[in-house]
Design an enzyme around this catalytic site. Structure first.
Site, PDB file in Angstrom:
ATOM      1  N   HIS A  78       0.801  -1.234   0.000  1.00 14.41           N
ATOM      2  CA  HIS A  78       0.000   0.000   0.000  1.00 14.41           C
ATOM      3  C   HIS A  78       0.828   1.275   0.000  1.00 14.41           C
ATOM      4  CE1 HIS A  78      -3.956  -1.872   0.892  1.00 14.41           C
ATOM      5  NE2 HIS A  78      -3.207  -2.786   1.486  1.00 14.41           N
ATOM      6  N   THR A 127      -8.464   6.563  -2.116  1.00 14.42           N
ATOM      7  CA  THR A 127      -9.825   6.046  -2.277  1.00 14.42           C
ATOM      8  C   THR A 127     -10.825   7.171  -2.022  1.00 14.42           C
ATOM      9  OG1 THR A 127      -9.623   5.221  -0.013  1.00 14.42           O
ATOM     10  CG2 THR A 127      -9.402   3.619  -1.778  1.00 14.42           C
ATOM     11  N   LYS A 136       0.950  14.445   0.985  1.00 16.10           N
ATOM     12  CA  LYS A 136      -0.397  14.727   0.479  1.00 16.10           C
ATOM     13  C   LYS A 136      -0.594  16.221   0.197  1.00 16.10           C
ATOM     14  CE  LYS A 136      -2.361  10.755   2.980  1.00 16.10           C
ATOM     15  NZ  LYS A 136      -3.052   9.913   1.982  1.00 16.10           N
ATOM     16  N   LYS A 143      -8.329  13.873   4.368  1.00 17.71           N
ATOM     17  CA  LYS A 143      -7.426  12.720   4.379  1.00 17.71           C
ATOM     18  C   LYS A 143      -6.452  12.918   5.527  1.00 17.71           C
ATOM     19  CE  LYS A 143      -6.319  13.938   0.062  1.00 17.71           C
ATOM     20  NZ  LYS A 143      -6.507  12.724  -0.679  1.00 17.71           N
ATOM     21  N   ARG A 144      -5.652  11.895   5.849  1.00 18.55           N
ATOM     22  CA  ARG A 144      -4.620  12.074   6.865  1.00 18.55           C
ATOM     23  C   ARG A 144      -3.726  13.254   6.490  1.00 18.55           C
ATOM     24  NH1 ARG A 144      -3.958   8.049  11.003  1.00 18.55           N
ATOM     25  NH2 ARG A 144      -2.109   9.254  11.529  1.00 18.55           N
TER      26      ARG A 144
HETATM   27  C1  26W Z   1       3.824   0.532   9.907  1.00 23.77           C
HETATM   28  C2  26W Z   1       3.218   1.884   9.855  1.00 23.77           C
HETATM   29  C3  26W Z   1       2.303   2.012   8.693  1.00 23.77           C
HETATM   30  C4  26W Z   1       0.936   1.907   8.889  1.00 23.77           C
HETATM   31  C5  26W Z   1       0.090   1.971   7.815  1.00 23.77           C
HETATM   32  C6  26W Z   1       2.810   2.187   7.444  1.00 23.77           C
HETATM   33  C7  26W Z   1       1.972   2.246   6.378  1.00 23.77           C
HETATM   34  C8  26W Z   1       0.621   2.133   6.557  1.00 23.77           C
HETATM   35  C9  26W Z   1      -0.308   2.109   5.382  1.00 23.77           C
HETATM   36  C10 26W Z   1       0.292   1.291   4.287  1.00 23.77           C
HETATM   37  C11 26W Z   1      -0.698   3.464   4.959  1.00 23.77           C
HETATM   38  C12 26W Z   1      -1.938   3.452   4.089  1.00 23.77           C
HETATM   39  O1  26W Z   1      -3.046   3.443   4.583  1.00 23.77           O
HETATM   40  N1  26W Z   1      -1.753   3.485   2.779  1.00 23.77           N
HETATM   41  C13 26W Z   1      -2.850   3.847   1.896  1.00 23.77           C
HETATM   42  O2  26W Z   1      -3.511   2.687   1.444  1.00 23.77           O
HETATM   43  C14 26W Z   1      -4.659   3.029   0.680  1.00 23.77           C
HETATM   44  C15 26W Z   1      -5.383   1.750   0.353  1.00 23.77           C
HETATM   45  O3  26W Z   1      -4.651   0.993  -0.549  1.00 23.77           O
HETATM   46  C16 26W Z   1      -4.265   3.820  -0.556  1.00 23.77           C
HETATM   47  O4  26W Z   1      -5.427   4.210  -1.219  1.00 23.77           O
HETATM   48  C17 26W Z   1      -3.456   5.045  -0.163  1.00 23.77           C
HETATM   49  O5  26W Z   1      -2.963   5.684  -1.316  1.00 23.77           O
HETATM   50  C18 26W Z   1      -2.300   4.644   0.734  1.00 23.77           C
HETATM   51  O6  26W Z   1      -1.634   5.790   1.227  1.00 23.77           O
END
Ligand code: 26W
Length: 844
Positions: A378, A680, A576, A570-571
């Site tokens: 992701h 999304t 972003k 969004k976050r």
């Molecule tokens: C380990 C810490 C951590 C926690 C969560 C690192 C990374 C994340 C996620 C991968 C972040 C996330 O939510 N990514 C988002 O995923 C969505 C669903 O696929 C995408 O639409 C977003 O672009 C992406 O930022």
């Protein structure tokens, strides 16, 4: 199950305000009886003195009754047919509220609304009693919820596995313009949607040591003697598909102290410490890590990851063994999807179960494992890629580290065997162990090698995976990386969130779109229809009025529903680029104050932002503060009154999203090209009739392909250009600073305290990050085109008929982004499971 109110849960009979025609008296009386019954027998209360919370609980219990029957049926069907099942392993499920979603799924929303209204109760206030299931950070967690809903709708036998956090995502309060995090005990009043399975517990071990030996057949064997043990207790949350034909469950584990281990300590006589240790083990499932896009590397986080992986695999293997005496058919019956690398320990854990506990030969076990797992990536941000220190992992999970070493050893042997010239640098790049400094396990490599499919979440993202971080792995396994563009469930994001639009659509093209979003294409001819345009605008206006009222109540700011609602939700993250949005707002502010001729042609705008910053993310929190300082100055300035407003809506979550998104005119999707994996929110906003201003990033590109270049506002550098600029050292932010007087002025205002006279240096770090520290996310390079494109947006807004036409075309062409489509693609290409629409009917 059929719809109880005859509306099919659809929008067909719904009026513009989302209300349907009156239902028969007998139905309402029946519903009243059921409500009173639960109030009395489940909650132990009489109607006198019962408050909104009690009625919420009674209504939720009535709704749950409808779902439980379907759930039992779905489970029995899946068990009897021994169908292949999908297991979705995810640290996060961002579900939001369930009552209205479940009422809609079971076709009883109108019945509930009319019954409660008939009883003199406030239906909305009752729905608002439900606490938010915010068991996720953002995109990844919400995607998990959308996919689970689509799997149920498509009749795919599936189960989600995750953690039942006591504290989900924090509540965001704003104090003096700054974010304050407050813990949210969402389970304070229990959770009607969860079945707590006190009897269904799995012991999970930690620490200890391993022992190698020889088994009865003379084979090498390994034993792990754990030192700590925690029990994982199952809590099942039901997920109803549309129409409630299939109901699946998300099994969330909570930590309980292990009696066996407790007794040992209690018997040592140290009662107080034994009790303390008991609550220490139970703290494992206490809290969700509120970090999105940065790996924190805390031991407790690793413990949480193993905890839910071990419990889930135990459960999966147990269920498989009810129907099978050996494991040869495991991948034919079990598909396990890893939602990012957070559950990647599932790979060594399943190997451990197969090899150590069930005596399988390594190679056979490995083939079964890779046939079972698939991994979704992701994010490409380097700081988000999980790595764990070898020392930490080896202490906590000594046997797993041995297994990871063995997997790595065999994998690197294969790499060496297949390469024509020895290339140590390449081997080091491919290794699961990152050398140099503290040795660390690369979880993405482990997940990749342990899976038969690895997917990105939008076409560009997948392409960048192949060319970038996974280039070497892609070379080794050229078939493995595939694309599965994200999707959103139309049930929550249109049918539920936007009742007025759902109703309008239903009156013109029927309700088929709820289950088949491509049906929205039926709106295409109506895009030109003046009457439909008027109704479409009236719906948007209604939603904007509702949001304005919410903003007034939550922020205290008056906004004009006739202004252009420019939305970025969004976050909060530097990539972003909420800051770029702020730069635009300040530019507009200056132009209006200057009496700039161009500004007079621009329509009144309300810029709306919302989102949470990770508690330890200094820059993100400073950006939140900047937004508030700028908003305070602008909203108090009579010169721009009626022309420009800036509001920050606090505590963005699924429910707040459901209020904001239907009211948006413009959707801001402005990440630096190549950084947003998919997005999304971009899909949710377009589906609700907002036009997008965005970069060619993530799924924006595919949204553009669908809606057409004329109906989206693209600007800025493309991913390849951004990459080239950054990596060839060609980016000179200072040049933009000195070369663009308008940008220069905006940055000087922010940097010298024009929005915070009491503390003029407050935003120096923000301005320095752009001008002196390299402008990593290329705001300076994209600024001019962004401003020019925003001008085009303003001009386009002036022609309301053309704007409305474009908005309708956006809605009509969003069919591809239904999570049903995404799930079908996973089902056919990765999971090899078939969807069952109704009893006996299958596709795929
Ligand atoms: C380990 C810490 C951590 C926690 C969560 C690192 C990374 C994340 C996620 C991968 C972040 C996330 O939510 N990514 C988002 O995923 C969505 C669903 O696929 C995408 O639409 C977003 O672009 C992406 O930022």
């Amino acid at each position: 199950m059929n719809s109880a109110d005859g509306t099919g849960g659809g929008g067909g009979g719904v009026h513009m305000d989302g209300r349907a025609a009156p239902l028969p008296r007998a139905d309402i009386d029946g519903m009243k009886r059921r409500l009173h019954n639960h109030l009395r027998h489940s909650l132990g209360r009489g109607p006198v003195g019962s408050g909104a919370m009690d009625w919420y609980l009674a209504l939720a219990l009535c709704t749950r009754d409808l779902m439980v029957e379907s759930w039992m049926d779905s489970s029995h069907r899946a068990y009897r047919s021994d169908a292949k099942r999908v297991y979705y392993l995810s640290m996060e499920f961002l579900i939001g509220r369930s009552l209205v979603a479940n009422l809609l799924a079971s076709g009883s929303l109108e019945l509930a609304r009319q019954t409660l209204t008939d009883m003199g109760l406030d239906f909305q206030a009752i729905c608002d009693c439900e606490p938010e299931a915010a068991l996720g950070n953002g995109g990844l967690g919400r995607l998990a919820a959308c996919l689970m809903e689509s799997m149920a709708t498509l009749g795919i036998p599936a189960r989600g596995y995750g953690i039942y956090y006591d504290y989900g995502m924090f509540s965001q309060y704003i104090e003096d313009g700054q974010q304050v995090e407050l813990p949210e005990r969402w389970l304070r009043n229990g959770n009607v949607w969860a079945f707590e399975r006190q009897d269904r517990t799995v012991p999970v071990r930690f620490f200890g040591y391993t022992r190698a030996g020889v088994d009865a057949h003379g084979h090498e064997s390994h034993q792990w003697i754990g030192n700590d043990e925690v029990l994982a207790q199952a809590n099942d949350l039901l997920v109803a598909g549309h129409g409630c034909w299939t109901v699946n469950a998300i099994r969330l584990w909570s930590a309980r102290a292990s009696r066996e281990f407790d007794l040992r300590r209690f018997n040592q006589g140290d009662y107080i410490n034994a009790v303390a240790e008991q609550s220490f083990s139970e703290s494992l499932s206490n809290v969700l890590y509120p970090d999105d896009s940065t790996s924190v590397g805390k031991a407790l986080r690793l413990k949480q990851e193993y905890f839910f992986v071990a419990a889930s695999l135990h459960d999966i293997v147990r269920r498989f063994r009810r129907n099978h005496t050996d494991f040869t058919k495991f991948p034919e019956k079990v598909a396990i999807q890893l939602n990012d690398t957070h559950p990647a320990l599932a790979v060594p854990e399943l190997m451990r179960l197969f090899v150590d506990e069930h005596g399988l030969d390594w190679q056979d076990a490995w083939a079964l494992c890779t046939g079972t797992f698939a991994y979704t990536n992701h994010t490409l941000l380097p700081e988000a890629l999980e790595t764990w220190p070898v020392g930490l992992l080896g202490d906590m999970l000594p046997r797993h580290l041995e297994i990871i070493y063995e997997i790595n050893h065999r994998f690197l042997e294969r790499v060496r065997r297949r390469s024509t010239v020895p290339d140590d640098a390449r081997v080091a790049r491919l290794s699961m162990i990152q050398e140099g400094g503290e040795r660390r396990v690369r979880m993405a490599h482990l997940a990749f090698v342990g899976s038969h499919r690895v997917n990105g979440v939008a076409a560009l993202h997948t392409q960048l995976m192949r060319a970038g971080i996974f280039a070497d792995l892609h070379h080794e396994f050229p078939e493995r990386i595939v694309n599965k563009t994200n999707g959103i469930t139309p049930r929550r994001w249109l049918h539920e969130a936007n009742r007025p639009l759902a109703g309008l659509i239903g009156r013109h093209v029927g309700d088929g779109w709820v289950a088949n979003l491509e049906d929205l294409r039926g709106l295409l001819p109506l895009a030109e229809d003046a009457g439909f345009q008027t109704d479409f605008r009236a719906v948007k206006r209604l939603n904007k009025e509702a949001l304005s009222a919410y903003i007034k109540q939550s922020v205290g700011v008056e906004v004009d529903p006739d202004s252009l609602f420019d939305v970025q939700v969004k976050r909060i993250h530097e990539y972003k680029r909420q800051l770029l949005n702020v730069l635009h707002v300040v530019t507009l502010y200056n132009r209006i104050r200057d009496g700039d001729a161009g500004a007079d042609d621009q329509p009144p705008r309300t810029v709306i932002l919302a989102g949470k910053a990770a508690p330890a993310y200094y820059m993100a929190k400073l950006i939140v503060r900047l937004i508030h300082d700028v908003a305070r100055v602008i909203n108090a300035d009579p010169v721009v009154a009626g022309r420009l407003r800036l509001v920050f809506v606090p505590n963005y979550n699924v429910s707040v999203a459901e209020r904001i998104i239907p009211a948006a005119d413009l959707s801001e999707q402005i990440s630096t090209a190549g950084t947003e994996a998919s997005g999304t929110g971009n899909m949710k906003l377009a589906l609700n009739g907002a036009l997008t201003i965005g970069t060619r990033d993530g799924a924006n590109i595919e949204i553009g392909d669908e809606v057409g270049e004329d109906n989206i506002f693209f600007f800025g550098l493309e991913a390849a250009q951004a990459e080239a600029l950054r990596h060839n050292g060609g980016h000179d932010p200072w040049r933009y600073y000195t070369g663009d007087p308008e940008l220069h002025r905006v940055l000087d205002m922010i940097g010298r305290g024009a929005f915070c006279h009491d503390d003029p240096d407050r935003y120096r770090p923000i301005v320095d990050s752009l001008t002196r520290h390299g402008d990593h996310y290329l705001l300076m390079a994209d600024y001019a085109d962004y401003i020019a494109t925003q001008e085009r947006v303003g001009t386009a807004w002036r022609d309301q008929d053309t704007w409305t036409r474009k908005a309708i075309l956006n809605v009509a062409r969003m069919g591809r982004f239904s999570s049903d489509v995404t799930v079908m693609d996973y089902a056919q290409d990765i999971w090899k499971v078939s969807a069952r629409l109704e009893e006996g009917e299958t596709v795929g």
